[in-house]
Write a protein that holds these residues in place. Structure first.
Motif, PDB file in Angstrom:
ATOM      1  N   ALA A   1       9.821   1.696  -8.332  1.00 40.98           N
ATOM      2  CA  ALA A   1       8.565   1.677  -7.537  1.00 40.98           C
ATOM      3  C   ALA A   1       7.452   0.964  -8.127  1.00 40.98           C
ATOM      4  O   ALA A   1       6.844   0.002  -7.597  1.00 40.98           O
ATOM      5  N   ALA A   2       7.129   1.475  -9.226  1.00 37.52           N
ATOM      6  CA  ALA A   2       5.922   0.813  -9.925  1.00 37.52           C
ATOM      7  C   ALA A   2       6.038  -0.527 -10.468  1.00 37.52           C
ATOM      8  O   ALA A   2       5.113  -1.408 -10.319  1.00 37.52           O
ATOM      9  N   GLY A   3       7.295  -0.999 -10.879  1.00 38.79           N
ATOM     10  CA  GLY A   3       7.553  -2.112 -11.229  1.00 38.79           C
ATOM     11  C   GLY A   3       7.597  -3.337 -10.254  1.00 38.79           C
ATOM     12  O   GLY A   3       6.926  -4.297 -10.390  1.00 38.79           O
ATOM     13  N   ASN A   4       8.067  -2.772  -9.054  1.00 41.19           N
ATOM     14  CA  ASN A   4       8.017  -3.871  -7.613  1.00 41.19           C
ATOM     15  C   ASN A   4       6.511  -3.854  -7.394  1.00 41.19           C
ATOM     16  O   ASN A   4       5.983  -4.772  -6.749  1.00 41.19           O
ATOM     17  N   LEU A   5       5.857  -2.782  -7.494  1.00 40.80           N
ATOM     18  CA  LEU A   5       4.520  -2.777  -7.180  1.00 40.80           C
ATOM     19  C   LEU A   5       3.640  -3.629  -7.670  1.00 40.80           C
ATOM     20  O   LEU A   5       2.664  -4.372  -7.184  1.00 40.80           O
ATOM     21  N   ILE A   6       3.782  -3.755  -9.162  1.00 37.90           N
ATOM     22  CA  ILE A   6       2.892  -4.707 -10.029  1.00 37.90           C
ATOM     23  C   ILE A   6       3.101  -6.242  -9.424  1.00 37.90           C
ATOM     24  O   ILE A   6       2.250  -6.975  -9.453  1.00 37.90           O
TER      25      ILE A   6
ATOM     26  N   LEU B   1       0.827  -1.037   0.130  1.00 32.03           N
ATOM     27  CA  LEU B   1      -0.055   0.144   0.038  1.00 32.03           C
ATOM     28  C   LEU B   1       0.792   1.413  -0.036  1.00 32.03           C
ATOM     29  O   LEU B   1       0.538   2.142  -0.749  1.00 32.03           O
ATOM     30  N   PHE B   2       2.113   1.265   0.836  1.00 30.27           N
ATOM     31  CA  PHE B   2       2.910   2.280   0.771  1.00 30.27           C
ATOM     32  C   PHE B   2       3.185   2.477  -0.846  1.00 30.27           C
ATOM     33  O   PHE B   2       3.620   3.662  -1.003  1.00 30.27           O
ATOM     34  N   ARG B   3       3.924   1.595  -1.283  1.00 29.32           N
ATOM     35  CA  ARG B   3       4.279   1.456  -2.666  1.00 29.32           C
ATOM     36  C   ARG B   3       3.250   2.189  -3.734  1.00 29.32           C
ATOM     37  O   ARG B   3       3.729   3.020  -4.524  1.00 29.32           O
ATOM     38  N   LEU B   4       2.023   1.817  -3.416  1.00 34.63           N
ATOM     39  CA  LEU B   4       0.896   2.437  -4.249  1.00 34.63           C
ATOM     40  C   LEU B   4       0.572   3.997  -3.978  1.00 34.63           C
ATOM     41  O   LEU B   4       0.769   4.694  -5.049  1.00 34.63           O
ATOM     42  N   VAL B   5       0.766   4.287  -2.833  1.00 34.55           N
ATOM     43  CA  VAL B   5       0.521   5.704  -2.685  1.00 34.55           C
ATOM     44  C   VAL B   5       1.730   6.380  -3.034  1.00 34.55           C
ATOM     45  O   VAL B   5       1.771   7.576  -3.698  1.00 34.55           O
ATOM     46  N   ALA B   6       2.871   5.763  -2.858  1.00 31.35           N
ATOM     47  CA  ALA B   6       4.485   6.582  -3.403  1.00 31.35           C
ATOM     48  C   ALA B   6       4.240   6.588  -4.949  1.00 31.35           C
ATOM     49  O   ALA B   6       4.785   7.861  -5.265  1.00 31.35           O
ATOM     50  N   VAL B   7       3.812   5.827  -5.519  1.00 30.18           N
ATOM     51  CA  VAL B   7       3.778   5.636  -6.905  1.00 30.18           C
ATOM     52  C   VAL B   7       2.691   6.952  -7.500  1.00 30.18           C
ATOM     53  O   VAL B   7       3.171   7.844  -8.546  1.00 30.18           O
ATOM     54  N   VAL B   8       1.550   7.097  -6.950  1.00 37.57           N
ATOM     55  CA  VAL B   8       0.703   7.941  -7.221  1.00 37.57           C
ATOM     56  C   VAL B   8       1.074   9.379  -6.860  1.00 37.57           C
ATOM     57  O   VAL B   8       1.285  10.128  -7.924  1.00 37.57           O
ATOM     58  N   VAL B   9       1.635   9.620  -5.644  1.00 43.27           N
ATOM     59  CA  VAL B   9       2.130  10.907  -5.298  1.00 43.27           C
ATOM     60  C   VAL B   9       3.279  11.178  -6.355  1.00 43.27           C
ATOM     61  O   VAL B   9       3.601  12.415  -6.729  1.00 43.27           O
ATOM     62  N   GLY B  10       4.161  10.150  -6.674  1.00 43.84           N
ATOM     63  CA  GLY B  10       5.321  10.423  -7.483  1.00 43.84           C
ATOM     64  C   GLY B  10       4.869  10.952  -8.784  1.00 43.84           C
ATOM     65  O   GLY B  10       5.489  11.980  -9.220  1.00 43.84           O
ATOM     66  N   PHE B  11       3.793  10.531  -9.398  1.00 40.02           N
ATOM     67  CA  PHE B  11       3.443  11.097 -10.841  1.00 40.02           C
ATOM     68  C   PHE B  11       3.066  12.375 -10.509  1.00 40.02           C
ATOM     69  O   PHE B  11       3.429  13.217 -11.404  1.00 40.02           O
ATOM     70  N   VAL B  12       2.297  12.846  -9.560  1.00 41.41           N
ATOM     71  CA  VAL B  12       1.709  13.962  -9.208  1.00 41.41           C
ATOM     72  C   VAL B  12       3.020  15.064  -8.876  1.00 41.41           C
ATOM     73  O   VAL B  12       3.189  16.201  -9.706  1.00 41.41           O
ATOM     74  N   TYR B  13       4.001  14.673  -8.320  1.00 44.74           N
ATOM     75  CA  TYR B  13       5.129  15.549  -7.854  1.00 44.74           C
ATOM     76  C   TYR B  13       5.948  15.572  -9.297  1.00 44.74           C
ATOM     77  O   TYR B  13       6.687  16.703  -9.108  1.00 44.74           O
TER      78      TYR B  13
ATOM     79  N   GLY C   1      18.618  16.347 -15.674  1.00 40.13           N
ATOM     80  CA  GLY C   1      19.100  15.198 -14.779  1.00 40.13           C
ATOM     81  C   GLY C   1      18.192  14.628 -13.734  1.00 40.13           C
ATOM     82  O   GLY C   1      17.959  13.570 -13.384  1.00 40.13           O
ATOM     83  N   LEU C   2      17.801  15.688 -13.134  1.00 39.19           N
ATOM     84  CA  LEU C   2      16.774  15.369 -11.799  1.00 39.19           C
ATOM     85  C   LEU C   2      15.649  14.520 -12.140  1.00 39.19           C
ATOM     86  O   LEU C   2      15.039  13.771 -11.555  1.00 39.19           O
ATOM     87  N   LEU C   3      14.921  15.004 -13.226  1.00 38.54           N
ATOM     88  CA  LEU C   3      13.660  14.665 -13.698  1.00 38.54           C
ATOM     89  C   LEU C   3      14.010  13.250 -14.202  1.00 38.54           C
ATOM     90  O   LEU C   3      13.098  12.418 -13.977  1.00 38.54           O
ATOM     91  N   ILE C   4      14.933  12.987 -15.011  1.00 35.89           N
ATOM     92  CA  ILE C   4      15.467  11.450 -15.588  1.00 35.89           C
ATOM     93  C   ILE C   4      15.650  10.630 -14.385  1.00 35.89           C
ATOM     94  O   ILE C   4      15.127   9.557 -14.172  1.00 35.89           O
ATOM     95  N   CYS C   5      16.328  11.050 -13.053  1.00 40.49           N
ATOM     96  CA  CYS C   5      16.413  10.175 -11.959  1.00 40.49           C
ATOM     97  C   CYS C   5      15.126   9.798 -11.225  1.00 40.49           C
ATOM     98  O   CYS C   5      14.886   8.929 -10.784  1.00 40.49           O
ATOM     99  N   GLY C   6      14.218  10.920 -11.284  1.00 40.93           N
ATOM    100  CA  GLY C   6      12.922  10.876 -10.578  1.00 40.93           C
ATOM    101  C   GLY C   6      12.265   9.933 -11.504  1.00 40.93           C
ATOM    102  O   GLY C   6      11.359   9.196 -10.816  1.00 40.93           O
ATOM    103  N   SER C   7      12.292   9.874 -12.736  1.00 42.82           N
ATOM    104  CA  SER C   7      11.533   8.997 -13.586  1.00 42.82           C
ATOM    105  C   SER C   7      12.225   7.439 -13.256  1.00 42.82           C
ATOM    106  O   SER C   7      11.386   6.749 -13.335  1.00 42.82           O
ATOM    107  N   LEU C   8      13.442   7.171 -12.960  1.00 44.82           N
ATOM    108  CA  LEU C   8      13.994   5.901 -12.751  1.00 44.82           C
ATOM    109  C   LEU C   8      13.349   5.592 -11.608  1.00 44.82           C
ATOM    110  O   LEU C   8      12.966   4.562 -11.448  1.00 44.82           O
TER     111      LEU C   8
END
Length: 217
Positions: free
Chosen positions: A104-109, A68-80, A92-99
């Motif tokens: 997080a989304a990969g392991n969430l699945i 559930l934490f991963r799920l929330v983190a992924v949703v918040v991550g896209f918004v952020y 550079g920061l945006l690429i790192c944030g995307s990685l």
């Protein structure tokens, strides 16, 4: 860099991560391994119920909480990430944030769905996709698939080394996946280049500089 580029990077990493995990689950049995480069790189199939690199947290309840934490983190991550793009943070920061977001989304699945869509890899049996008898677990109880193993050094440590001298040692021991690697690369790169990535956004604007100057005067 635009938001669609962030989404593209996330989808690309997710596709690679999930394709490799799917192949591993449907072609290898647990603990099976292929040697890619002798002495330093192997494909070694294991599963874990916890965090990255096989770490665990709080048993069955901890597993649900972590998912559930991963799920929330992924949703918040896209918004952020959308906010960072809008505020024109460095590429550079945006690429790192995307990685990090993709990892997080990969392991969430895995955690959310793999227990439903795969049966167990028991003994020398290879798991089946969408088995007739159902999967090995329920929603939120899937196990994360790991396969990348880099035992660059294996041997006994010199006895003069404090505490661990004479012990058998493997570096790098943890088995991980593409998602774990994406998170690690993203986090480490941000830590190494944080001043370059965040510097101009931490500097006061011209108006703020003038206010500070007048205040000092």
């Amino acid at each position: 860099m635009k938001y669609r580029h962030v989404v593209f990077i996330v989808i690309l990493i997710l596709a690679i991560d999930q394709a490799l995990k799917f192949w591993i689950k449907t072609h290898m049995f647990m603990q099976e391994e292929f040697i890619i480069f002798p002495n330093w790189f192997r494909i070694h199939f294991i599963e874990n119920e916890g965090m990255a690199y096989g770490l665990k947290f709080g048993g069955d309840f901890g597993k649900i909480l972590l998912t559930l934490f991963r799920l929330v983190a992924v949703v918040v991550g896209f918004v952020y990430m959308k906010r960072l793009v809008k505020e024109k943070y460095s590429t550079g920061l945006l690429i790192c944030g995307s990685l990090i977001l993709a990892g997080a989304a990969g392991n969430l699945i895995d955690s959310m769905f793999y227990g439903l869509i795969f049966n167990d890899s028991i003994g020398y049996e290879v798991a089946k996709f969408l088995p007739s008898g159902g999967g090995y677990g329920s929603f939120l109880h899937g196990r994360v698939v790991d396969m990348l193993y880099f035992p660059i050094y294996e041997g006994y440590l010199p006895k003069w080394i404090p505490f661990k001298g004479g012990d058998y040692f493997v570096f790098f021991r943890p088995v991980f996946n593409i998602a774990d690697a994406a998170i690690s690369v993203g986090v480490i790169t941000i830590l190494l280049f944080q001043k370059r990535f965040l510097g101009k956004h931490m500097q006061p604007s011209g108006g703020e500089k003038a206010i500070v100057k007048d205040t000092i005067s």
